[in-house]
Enzyme design. Structure first.
Site, mmCIF file in Angstrom:
data_model
loop_
_atom_site.group_PDB
_atom_site.id
_atom_site.type_symbol
_atom_site.label_atom_id
_atom_site.label_comp_id
_atom_site.label_asym_id
_atom_site.label_seq_id
_atom_site.Cartn_x
_atom_site.Cartn_y
_atom_site.Cartn_z
ATOM 1 N N TYR A 74 0.892 -1.222 0.054
ATOM 2 C CA TYR A 74 0.440 0.333 0.300
ATOM 3 C C TYR A 74 0.869 1.413 -0.002
ATOM 4 O O TYR A 74 0.970 1.824 0.586
ATOM 5 C CB TYR A 74 -0.970 0.083 1.338
ATOM 6 C CG TYR A 74 -1.931 0.926 1.888
ATOM 7 C CD1 TYR A 74 -3.063 0.849 0.368
ATOM 8 C CD2 TYR A 74 -1.936 1.558 2.580
ATOM 9 C CE1 TYR A 74 -3.443 2.130 1.216
ATOM 10 C CE2 TYR A 74 -2.930 2.672 3.050
ATOM 11 C CZ TYR A 74 -4.369 2.462 2.049
ATOM 12 O OH TYR A 74 -5.182 3.717 2.456
ATOM 13 N N HIS A 118 -2.031 7.654 -3.468
ATOM 14 C CA HIS A 118 -3.358 6.503 -3.444
ATOM 15 C C HIS A 118 -4.316 6.337 -1.239
ATOM 16 O O HIS A 118 -4.313 6.636 -0.919
ATOM 17 C CB HIS A 118 -2.542 5.795 -3.645
ATOM 18 C CG HIS A 118 -4.420 4.727 -2.944
ATOM 19 N ND1 HIS A 118 -4.679 4.509 -4.011
ATOM 20 C CD2 HIS A 118 -4.227 3.555 -3.023
ATOM 21 C CE1 HIS A 118 -5.799 3.547 -3.486
ATOM 22 N NE2 HIS A 118 -5.347 3.259 -3.006
ATOM 23 N N ARG A 127 -12.183 8.654 6.053
ATOM 24 C CA ARG A 127 -11.279 9.206 7.138
ATOM 25 C C ARG A 127 -12.288 11.089 7.337
ATOM 26 O O ARG A 127 -12.745 11.214 7.793
ATOM 27 C CB ARG A 127 -9.656 8.340 7.658
ATOM 28 C CG ARG A 127 -10.580 6.633 8.100
ATOM 29 C CD ARG A 127 -9.078 6.775 8.533
ATOM 30 N NE ARG A 127 -7.775 7.058 8.003
ATOM 31 C CZ ARG A 127 -7.844 5.907 6.988
ATOM 32 N NH1 ARG A 127 -8.064 4.730 6.774
ATOM 33 N NH2 ARG A 127 -6.785 6.255 6.878
ATOM 34 N N GLU A 165 -1.574 -1.397 -10.228
ATOM 35 C CA GLU A 165 -0.668 -1.536 -9.614
ATOM 36 C C GLU A 165 0.610 -1.961 -10.225
ATOM 37 O O GLU A 165 0.854 -2.697 -11.869
ATOM 38 C CB GLU A 165 -0.664 -2.907 -8.684
ATOM 39 C CG GLU A 165 -1.991 -2.405 -7.867
ATOM 40 C CD GLU A 165 -1.871 -2.960 -6.318
ATOM 41 O OE1 GLU A 165 -0.951 -4.111 -6.605
ATOM 42 O OE2 GLU A 165 -3.279 -2.549 -5.762
ATOM 43 N N ASP A 191 -4.637 -5.677 -9.702
ATOM 44 C CA ASP A 191 -5.544 -5.848 -8.099
ATOM 45 C C ASP A 191 -7.420 -5.557 -8.288
ATOM 46 O O ASP A 191 -7.593 -4.476 -7.634
ATOM 47 C CB ASP A 191 -4.645 -5.146 -7.203
ATOM 48 C CG ASP A 191 -5.302 -6.091 -5.552
ATOM 49 O OD1 ASP A 191 -6.454 -6.997 -5.954
ATOM 50 O OD2 ASP A 191 -4.784 -5.334 -4.437
ATOM 51 N N LYS A 245 -10.493 -8.690 -2.123
ATOM 52 C CA LYS A 245 -9.992 -8.853 -3.145
ATOM 53 C C LYS A 245 -9.874 -9.852 -4.108
ATOM 54 O O LYS A 245 -8.792 -10.205 -4.711
ATOM 55 C CB LYS A 245 -8.864 -7.712 -1.944
ATOM 56 C CG LYS A 245 -8.929 -6.345 -1.926
ATOM 57 C CD LYS A 245 -7.930 -5.323 -2.434
ATOM 58 C CE LYS A 245 -8.228 -4.679 -2.400
ATOM 59 N NZ LYS A 245 -7.632 -3.605 -2.839
#
Ligand code: MN
Length: 424
Positions: A137, A142, A151, A210, A242, A262
């Site tokens: 990640y 991103h 959030r 990715e 992904d 996923k």
């Protein structure tokens, strides 16, 4: 230290179009098959597949330490047992053999006809038997976008993000080759905060742009691989889509992270481009502040300038480029990812795959997922045919492309393309 740019002036006796990803400087590895022969190890120059099994049988790869079984195989894993040194020796030999001044094979028309196969007469197979799959990640843009959306824009990055190359263990069984269609996944979702969850086909199907690297066998359990050693254990890279179901993800990910959102599919491009071929395109990564722990420190330029794009094509429509990004934006580089992965003694194996995480840049046009491009569905993308997309619809095809270019030399990955079919 190997001079990786030493091949830049060379030309092949095989014709290579200027915009081909498969120059003499590339020499990727993959698996080909067609109706006349069983799957086997191959490389590619321009629009020709190079049948390495036949090349081996004709004796052009003698005295390099390989055996027939390594080429007479439907996966690259056995060849990868020869490690970094083996793949380097093989690639160097192929660059030499197909270089314009080398007449060994060039003048033997009988052999040439058997070794070189027009690319449209072969199909690719999965290049490797994948062992374990890890997804990082590691793009700060991103992670910041996702944190902002879900959030708090003022604390978009979680406190650990700049200390740890965050990752999770994914599912290897559903990694599929470019060209393989996928079905829209079904699962639980909770579209309304005040109401109970619902079950059905995902409505928020997404891609993640990715890149992924593939490792050789590593060290025994309990040992670690340092950032300085990391490249000795990396074979090469592929483009990695992904696939993600955002609505399933949002409901299920607390507290252990992504699961069914996923693991229904991830798609890879068929030719593995070696790290050696990518070395000339190294570039500096972003400055890391705060200072990282000593085991994550590294020397030299460890990012790679790989230009990336994503195209969305509706059924019977034309391709729309919806994203242009670059692998060089990565905050955490591969060396750091592998060092982090093994710092606790976790062992890695030949054929394991490590995806970067979605690669977004700072510009909205460089965001590497529909989630970010449409900003959670609030800014639909307009396609050339007049239709709009917030997420991916049934019968849409997503194609990702990746290539490096410098001083007139191009080394690329081709593409990973997959069509989305309705839920089963
Ligand atoms: Mn991912």
């Amino acid at each position: 230290m190997t001079d990786f740019a030493k091949h830049f002036q060379k030309k092949s006796w095989i014709e290579v179009a200027e915009d081909s990803d498969f120059s003499l400087q590339n020499i990727p590895f993959g698996i080909i098959k067609n109706k006349n022969f069983a799957p086997r190890v191959a490389s590619r120059i321009g629009d020709y597949a190079i049948d390495l099994l036949t090349l081996f049988e004709f004796g052009y790869l003698d005295k390099l330490g390989f055996n027939k079984d390594q080429f007479d195989n439907n996966r690259l894993n056995k060849l990868m047992k020869s490690g970094k040194n083996g793949s380097r020796i093989l690639r160097e030999r192929l660059i030499d053999l197909f270089e314009i001044s080398n007449e060994e094979l060039q003048k033997n028309h009988g052999h040439r006809e058997k070794v070189l196969i027009p690319i449209n007469e072969v199909e690719n197979e999965m290049p490797i038997q994948i062992g374990d799959y890890t997804d990082f990640y590691s793009s700060i843009e991103h992670a910041t976008n996702v944190g902002t959306m879900f959030r708090d824009p003022n604390n978009a990055l979680l406190p650990n993000w700049k200390y740890i190359p965050v990752g999770y263990h994914g599912r290897a069984s559903s990694i599929i080759l470019s060209g393989t269609p996928i079905h829209r996944p079904k699962g639980q979702q909770k579209p309304n905060e005040e109401e109970p969850p619902v079950f059905g086909p995902s409505k928020l199907l997404d891609f993640e742009l990715e890149m992924a690297f593939i490792t050789f066998d590593g060290k025994p359990l309990g040992d670690s691989i340092s950032t300085a050693e990391a490249e000795d254990y990396i074979f090469g890279m592929v483009i990695f889509n992904d696939w993600s179901a955002r609505d399933i993800q949002k409901w299920e990910y607390v507290p252990l992270g992504p699961f069914l959102a996923k693991n229904f599919a991830s798609s890879i491009s068929p030719w593995i481009v070696t790290l050696d071929a990518l070395e000339p395109f190294r570039t500096a990564g972003p400055k890391q502040d705060p200072k990282v722990f000593p085991y994550l420190e590294y020397q030299g330029d460890k990012n790679i300038d790989i230009k990336l794009s994503v195209e969305l094509q509706a059924e019977n429509g034309e391709p729309n480029v919806i994203c242009e990004s670059n692998y060089k934006y990565m905050y955490w580089n591969q060396n750091q990812q592998l060092a982090h992965h093994t710092i606790n003694g976790c062992n890695i194996k030949g054929g394991d795959i490590y995806a970067s995480g979605t690669i977004s840049g700072s510009e909205p046009s460089s965001y590497g997922s529909m989630l970010e491009l449409s900003w959670r569905g609030t800014k639909p993308l307009k396609l050339k045919d007049g239709s709009e997309r917030k997420f991916i619809q049934d019968h849409d095809t997503i194609t990702m492309k990746a290539h490096c270019e410098k001083d007139g030399v191009r080394v690329g990955f081709g593409e990973v393309t997959s069509k989305v079919l309705p839920a089963k």
